[in-house]
Design an enzyme around this catalytic site. Structure first.
Site, PDB file in Angstrom:
ATOM      1  CD  GLU A 162      -3.057  -1.112   2.458  1.00  0.00           C
ATOM      2  OE1 GLU A 162      -2.785  -0.150   2.932  1.00  0.00           O
ATOM      3  OE2 GLU A 162      -3.867  -1.991   2.092  1.00  0.00           O
ATOM      4  CG  HIS A 209      -8.690   1.487   3.543  1.00  0.00           C
ATOM      5  ND1 HIS A 209      -7.656   2.102   2.625  1.00  0.00           N
ATOM      6  CD2 HIS A 209      -8.230   0.491   4.194  1.00  0.00           C
ATOM      7  CE1 HIS A 209      -6.718   1.346   3.343  1.00  0.00           C
ATOM      8  NE2 HIS A 209      -6.935   0.594   3.763  1.00  0.00           N
TER       9      HIS A 209
END
Length: 276
Positions: free
Chosen positions: A124, A157
């Protein structure tokens, strides 16, 4: 002036679209595997490891393609390559701190631990920080890029909503509110790690911070308010915030981390733009 404005608008459009496609590619790779199993199942985790590692390995080439289209020379690949050596060195140093190899053996065998502490922070930060920031800086400027880049991270997310709804883990309203809350604090955290990356010129700092925050979770303020030693706990909460604010800039002083230029952008036949 009109041509310059048109060129800037095109650059921003290409940069934002590139970041959006990169974010979608990262999240979309999690769902290329058809499965009815929950996200914490070891089989699902292993498959997703494969997906995100492939996307992360390809993401620097996406930045290269952006560079070829826009004409910007991006001296950003140093940190990407340096990540391999920095991360390995820090990981080995960490192993030396633990005398009992069984501790690490148990951790490495736990797929959820590997996902939360190793793979997710590494991939990420590589995709959402190291590859997106250089594409946004020429469009937004350095300060706005630090604030804008985490929005892609926060929105990414939201894919957790799909799984929560699929397995009916709560009410629709509860899941939605949870997603909004997660978006808020992941966006704030993303701005923090983007700031660290820009200031230090190394990706290892954001990766370690990401791993640590995944381990700690969101502060349990409610539990602190009900703690028998509430005043002591709250004192250290406040002290932590004060120390964070006081030490943020001194401990991220670029001179402490070498002279690596992590945001040096040069466009051919124009003046040089340096972001440090």
């Amino acid at each position: 002036m009109a041509d310059r404005s048109g060129g800037a608008a095109e650059l921003c459009s290409v940069s934002v679209a590139s970041c959006l496609l990169l974010a979608c590619g990262y999240v979309g790779s999690l769902y290329v595997w058809r499965s009815r199993l929950p996200r914490d199942h070891p089989t699902v985790i292993k498959r997703r490891f494969t997906s995100v590692l492939i996307v992360s390995a390809l993401s620097p080439f996406w930045v290269w393609a952006w560079r070829q289209y826009t004409g910007f020379k991006v001296l950003f690949f140093g940190p990407l390559i340096q990540l391999l050596t920095d991360y390995s060195r820090e990981f080995i140093d960490g192993l030396k701190m633990f005398r009992d190899p069984r501790i690490w053996g148990n951790c490495l065998a736990d797929m959820r631990w590997m996902r939360n502490q190793v793979v997710a922070p590494l991939t990420e930060e590589l995709v959402f920080r190291a590859c997106m920031l250089p594409m946004l800086v020429p469009c937004t400027g350095l300060s706005r890029a630090i604030v804008t880049c985490p929005l892609f991270f926060g929105v990414a997310h939201f894919h957790h909503v799909i799984e929560l709804l699929k397995f009916r883990q709560g009410t629709v309203m509860g899941i939605f509110l949870s997603a909004v809350f997660q978006f808020s604090y992941t966006a704030v955290f993303g701005a923090y790690t983007a700031f660290i990356f820009i200031r230090t010129g190394h990706l290892i700092g954001p990766v370690l911070c990401h791993s640590f925050c995944n381990y700690m979770g969101f502060p349990a303020i409610g539990a602190a308010l009900e703690h028998p030693q509430k005043l002591v706990i709250l004192f250290f909460y406040v002290l932590g915030v004060i120390l964070f604010l006081l030490l943020l800039f001194p401990l991220t002083d670029p001179t402490l981390y070498g002279t690596l230029a992590i945001c040096h952008l040069t466009k051919p036949d124009t003046s040089t733009s340096v972001c440090t």
